[in-house]
Write a protein that holds these residues in place. Structure first.
Motif, PDB file in Angstrom:
ATOM      1  N   LEU A 183      10.777  16.536  32.832  1.00 21.12           N
ATOM      2  CA  LEU A 183      10.868  15.381  33.726  1.00 21.12           C
ATOM      3  C   LEU A 183      12.343  15.199  34.096  1.00 21.12           C
ATOM      4  O   LEU A 183      12.868  14.094  34.111  1.00 21.12           O
ATOM      5  CB  LEU A 183      10.321  14.133  33.020  1.00 21.12           C
ATOM      6  N   ALA A 184      13.006  16.321  34.366  1.00 22.06           N
ATOM      7  CA  ALA A 184      14.470  16.324  34.448  1.00 22.06           C
ATOM      8  C   ALA A 184      15.031  16.732  35.799  1.00 22.06           C
ATOM      9  O   ALA A 184      16.186  16.462  36.091  1.00 22.06           O
ATOM     10  CB  ALA A 184      15.029  17.272  33.386  1.00 22.06           C
ATOM     11  N   ASN A 185      14.251  17.396  36.624  1.00 21.83           N
ATOM     12  CA  ASN A 185      14.834  17.969  37.842  1.00 21.83           C
ATOM     13  C   ASN A 185      14.125  17.588  39.138  1.00 21.83           C
ATOM     14  O   ASN A 185      14.265  18.270  40.146  1.00 21.83           O
ATOM     15  CB  ASN A 185      14.911  19.498  37.718  1.00 21.83           C
ATOM     16  N   ASN A 186      13.340  16.516  39.074  1.00 19.68           N
ATOM     17  CA  ASN A 186      12.683  16.007  40.283  1.00 19.68           C
ATOM     18  C   ASN A 186      11.884  17.079  41.007  1.00 19.68           C
ATOM     19  O   ASN A 186      11.908  17.191  42.235  1.00 19.68           O
ATOM     20  CB  ASN A 186      13.716  15.393  41.234  1.00 19.68           C
ATOM     21  N   GLU A 187      11.188  17.898  40.195  1.00 25.83           N
ATOM     22  CA  GLU A 187      10.350  18.948  40.755  1.00 25.83           C
ATOM     23  C   GLU A 187       8.949  18.412  41.053  1.00 25.83           C
ATOM     24  O   GLU A 187       8.584  17.321  40.617  1.00 25.83           O
ATOM     25  CB  GLU A 187      10.245  20.100  39.737  1.00 25.83           C
ATOM     26  N   ASN A 188       8.176  19.177  41.764  1.00 26.23           N
ATOM     27  CA  ASN A 188       6.765  18.861  41.991  1.00 26.23           C
ATOM     28  C   ASN A 188       5.968  19.515  40.863  1.00 26.23           C
ATOM     29  O   ASN A 188       5.910  20.743  40.771  1.00 26.23           O
ATOM     30  CB  ASN A 188       6.359  19.430  43.359  1.00 26.23           C
TER      31      ASN A 188
END
Lengths: 344, 344
Positions: free
Chosen positions: B5-10
């Motif tokens: 939940l660290a890199n604003n990925e999908n």
């Protein structure tokens, strides 16, 4: 469909094991970092260096760019030969550095003595010396004793950047890779790529091997997440597949030597190449010649000034090169001194 | 297995059609250029601009880097807010440019009036104004009237670089994308990425939209062959798949709002976000907090000074966020003003 003999690619594509390794990594496609297949360790192990000596890039193109970023600011000089792979000089121009391009010798080789002389003369301003070995576009190597002479002769604080993109195709015993100088702690930066023998040009993976202090100078300039997740797995699989590498090297040599011998037999001057491309003197401006080839479905190499009448041809498959020779004879029907006519 | 939940990925990955488009392009993996799926035209059409207004990059990371290369040489200034996506400031430091970072307002919004004041005060030296909209790490937008005010108030020859990486998640009617200013011919550079809603972070594709003269200034700095061949096909398929985009946007909003409401109900201050991440005030140094989460299998956002006690959390799947909330309650068992306890 066009036949591409223009970018020194591997026409056979990556082997099955490499493609499988990449396919298995699809599941990480939505993540920036994720597992990387151990690519840094695999490269370090391959070269018997430490992981701290390795920096991966988006192709070796990114390595060329960050060497410029780190070592060629405004007014600095890059010393190299001409013609060579021009990207380094283009980046130097961007950053307002300047290139001192030393003409090749009569045998189309790097004039190492002149490179040494010019580097020493401008020692305070030289940001980096650039050697492409073997050289693109000539396919000529700088022999190991000349690399040593260069490193021993110039001031030890000037980085020497040796681009070994075409390393894997060489079989001349006078050649040797230069990672040993990194291990010795010299200011040497080696660039390698997976775009040539490894057939991953479209997937973008290259790397630098250099002393830790140089890697530390380069690292701030790489892009965040500069390589895609799947090619790292492909790269690891590729380094292991020495059998395929040997097969491609052998195929390339066999086809290259047949085609160049045929051209020589037709009376054309060809520069003896140690790579997956060669240059032939077509005695006509290359831009016009390339257009004629294009009309006939072949994309051949661009012009490399000042060798404006030398055509660089990438070695394709057996079938592609038979087509190339057929087309060559159509484009140049009057052969300069043709005495024999090789079968086709 | 770590929950990221660290890199604003999908967290859902690219849809089937996009993966298929990429799989179909494997055959070009050994070539540098080859067909590109029409990505430039597809982007141009998507934004109602000309192909000459589009430049693709190895993620929008490369766009950030070349904006620095072109507009932030030694001694120039970049004006922006703090905290924001720090990469631009890092590149500025590399090139010996300097950042003027304006603190956020009390509502954690960009202080546009102060950005205008400082930009005008330093007009001769400002290389670029950087606006991340919505802003990373706060998730706050710069409303459309404030973007207009900024562009109307500063000298027209100062480029404004608007990073719209998180554009697709916004539903605030006061927001609008800024490509319209490019079409008006203003010196505006828009950055977009396929790494966020399109779920291709690991595949590296982003782009700039800008007036032709700005694209022409940026183009010399992009790497030769900066993007891999297969992601271009993925990008074209992704732009067409508006249904999946709407689905991801809706899912993200629903899960984000549920989690942030729960945290607020527990007494925590949460910045209202328009993106696929949010910030919560954990009243404790984020580095230590992140270590605690890591021990429990969750990778959360890094520290964004000066907001050192605000944790940035990327919005994961429903299941991941239920796990996050459970872990949050373990890490912070004593809740500041907890009156209600949401079910889990």
């Amino acid at each position: 469909k066009l036949i591409k003999l223009a970018n020194n690619e591997n026409p056979y594509g990556p082997p099955e094991g490499v493609v499988k390794a990449m396919n298995d990594a699809w599941k990480y496609g939505n993540r920036y970092a994720a597992p990387d297949g151990g690519i840094i360790d695999a490269i370090a192990e391959h070269h018997h260096v430490k992981p701290e000596n390795v920096l991966i890039g988006c192709g070796s193109s990114e390595i060329l760019k960050i060497v410029d970023d780190a070592f060629l600011p405004d007014h600095k000089l890059v010393v190299g030969v001409e013609p060579t792979y021009e990207t380094v000089y283009r980046f130097a121009t961007n950053s307002k550095a300047k290139a001192i391009a030393i003409p090749l010798t009569k045998t189309y080789d790097a004039n190492i003595k002149e490179i040494i002389r010019v580097t020493k003369l401008n020692a305070r301003d030289v940001g980096v010396v650039y050697i492409c070995n073997p050289n693109n576009p000539t396919g000529r190597i700088v022999p190991k004793d000349e690399i040593k002479l260069l490193l021993d002769s110039i001031p030890g604080d000037i980085p020497v950047f040796i681009d070994e993109a075409y390393h894997h195709f060489v079989d001349d015993p006078n050649y040797e890779p230069s990672v040993k100088y990194v291990i010795e702690g010299r200011k040497v930066i080696i660039a390698r790529t997976f775009s040539k023998i490894a057939a991953l040009a479209g997937m973008r993976l290259g790397y630098a091997v250099a002393p830790k202090e140089i890697i530390d100078q380069l690292r701030p300039f790489v892009m965040a997440y500069n390589t895609n997740v799947i090619v790292k797995f492909g790269g690891v699989a590729s380094l292991k597949d020495t059998a395929n590498e040997a097969r491609i090297k052998q195929l390339n040599k066999q086809i290259r030597d047949r085609v160049t011998n045929e051209l020589k037999a037709m009376g054309y001057e060809v520069i003896p190449s140690q790579s997956n491309f060669f240059m032939v003197n077509v005695k006509k401006d290359v831009t016009a010649v390339a257009e004629e080839f294009l009309k006939k479905g072949f994309v051949v190499g661009r012009k490399f000034p000042p060798m404006t009448e030398w055509l660089r041809v990438s070695v394709g498959t057996d079938e592609e090169m038979k087509g190339f020779m057929k087309t060559f004879k159509e484009v140049f029907p009057a052969q300069p001194t043709a005495q024999t006519k090789a079968g086709n």
